[in-house]
Scaffold this active site. Structure first.
Site, PDB file in Angstrom:
ATOM      1  N   LYS A 210       0.825  -1.175  -0.089  1.00  0.00           N
ATOM      2  CA  LYS A 210       0.120  -0.013  -0.039  1.00  0.00           C
ATOM      3  C   LYS A 210       0.955   1.101   0.132  1.00  0.00           C
ATOM      4  O   LYS A 210       0.514   2.355  -0.635  1.00  0.00           O
ATOM      5  CB  LYS A 210      -0.940   0.005   1.226  1.00  0.00           C
ATOM      6  CG  LYS A 210      -1.993   1.352   1.213  1.00  0.00           C
ATOM      7  CD  LYS A 210      -2.924   1.324   0.051  1.00  0.00           C
ATOM      8  CE  LYS A 210      -3.660   2.634  -0.011  1.00  0.00           C
ATOM      9  NZ  LYS A 210      -4.522   2.936   1.183  1.00  0.00           N
ATOM     10  N   LYS A 279       0.585  11.626   5.310  1.00  0.00           N
ATOM     11  CA  LYS A 279       0.825  11.048   6.101  1.00  0.00           C
ATOM     12  C   LYS A 279       1.609   9.822   5.333  1.00  0.00           C
ATOM     13  O   LYS A 279       2.569   9.161   6.049  1.00  0.00           O
ATOM     14  CB  LYS A 279      -0.088  10.474   7.148  1.00  0.00           C
ATOM     15  CG  LYS A 279      -0.072   9.607   8.224  1.00  0.00           C
ATOM     16  CD  LYS A 279      -0.559   8.127   7.484  1.00  0.00           C
ATOM     17  CE  LYS A 279      -1.921   7.926   7.434  1.00  0.00           C
ATOM     18  NZ  LYS A 279      -2.338   6.789   7.177  1.00  0.00           N
TER      19      LYS A 279
END
Length: 327
Positions: A210, A279
């Protein structure tokens, strides 16, 4: 072997019960997906737009579901979904749900939910399956996997791609990491939530995949935005440029999907924010630095993304990165 047979019979009986009470559309959904359903109640912890969508998808498939979020507004919104139960007590989740799906914004939040005060490890519950769909730190995931396994639980990292629309329709792409037994146990749930479920490897490997995916998206948004702005400034139209690029080797999901759906349309409502992408890029950079490899371009992407997030604000849609710095 005998335990496996008993579990199989239990799942078959549970599937039969669901089949008798499921609405026609849910039955069709179940046939389109995995041949078996997960037994017992499933919880979704974290009821943002992704968590809400997954909760609704599970309920639509005829699965008994319960949701939890610290925010009262998120709980109220989830409670309006047909077939959904909501609680404000995390302890209820550990007592009642055999499978817990996490959809949380930060690695520290995942850690707190599982190991902090009121968390899973502090409860008397045993043999729970945790499916973490959050985008998180692979090293933390491996640590949590070991701690949960020592307490008799299982953890599968299963971060997702496809946004709130994919979560609400059961069309997510899911990147899976975990030990084979836990992955097999999670598969009926993953098959309901996702249209494409890819097993990457062991614990933490789903989260690695991811981060690799998201740092590429972050870089593509910046570079595609600059390239398109140059082309338009030089006299071509955006529509013409997208047509050419999407038929040639420069295309990407950014030019094929993001531009027509959220950028050229001017909607900028994908449901994913600048702050969350910043993030994710930061997590990818930390992971890259731990490998000891030279990563100059990744550092550039991180620096540029931080500047864009500061300019647009962390709650702005992440597709605004293609516009460059705000005027």
């Amino acid at each position: 072997m005998e335990d496996r047979r008993r579990r199989h019979l239990r799942d078959v009986r549970h599937l039969h019960r669901l089949g008798r009470h499921r609405r026609p559309d849910a039955a069709h959904h179940g046939l389109r997906r995995s041949g078996t359903m997960a037994a017992g109640k499933i919880a979704v912890v974290g009821l943002g737009r992704m968590g809400q969508g997954m909760l609704a998808t599970l309920a639509r498939a005829g699965v008994p579901v319960i949701g939890y979020d610290v925010a009262a507004g998120a709980r109220e919104a989830a409670a309006a979904v047909p077939g959904v139960e909501v609680t404000e007590d995390l302890g209820v989740i550990w007592r009642e749900a055999e499978t817990i799906v996490l959809s949380l914004p930060f690695p520290a939040t995942v850690e707190a939910v599982l190991t902090g005060e009121g968390g899973l490890l502090g409860s008397p519950a045993r043999h729970r399956l945790v499916i973490d769909t959050s985008t998180s730190d692979p090293d933390l995931t491996r640590t949590l996997h070991a701690r949960l396994a020592a307490a008799g639980h299982a953890l599968v990292d299963a971060p997702v791609s496809g946004g709130p629309a994919g979560a609400a329709s059961g069309a997510l792409s899911i990147m899976v990491g975990g030990v084979p037994e836990a992955v097999e146990r999670a598969k009926p749930v993953l098959d309901i939530l996702g249209q494409k479920v890819s097993v990457v490897g062991g614990p933490g490997d789903g989260h690695i995949a991811k981060l690799v995916n998201n740092v590429l998206v972050a870089g593509h948004l910046i570079l595609a935005g600059e390239a398109m702005r140059v082309g338009v400034a030089a006299g071509a139209t955006l529509d013409a440029l997208l047509t050419v690029v999407n038929g040639a080797s420069g295309r990407s999901a950014v030019t094929e999907v993001n531009y027509p759906r959220w950028i050229a349309s001017g909607s900028f409502d994908s449901g994913f924010t600048m702050g969350l992408m910043a993030k994710d890029v930061g997590l990818a950079l930390e992971l890259a630095e731990r490998t000891g490899l030279a990563i100059p371009m990744l550092r550039e992407v991180r620096e540029r993304w931080n500047a864009l997030t500061q300019g647009w604000g962390p709650t702005a849609d992440f597709n605004r990165a293609v516009l460059g710095d705000p005027a």
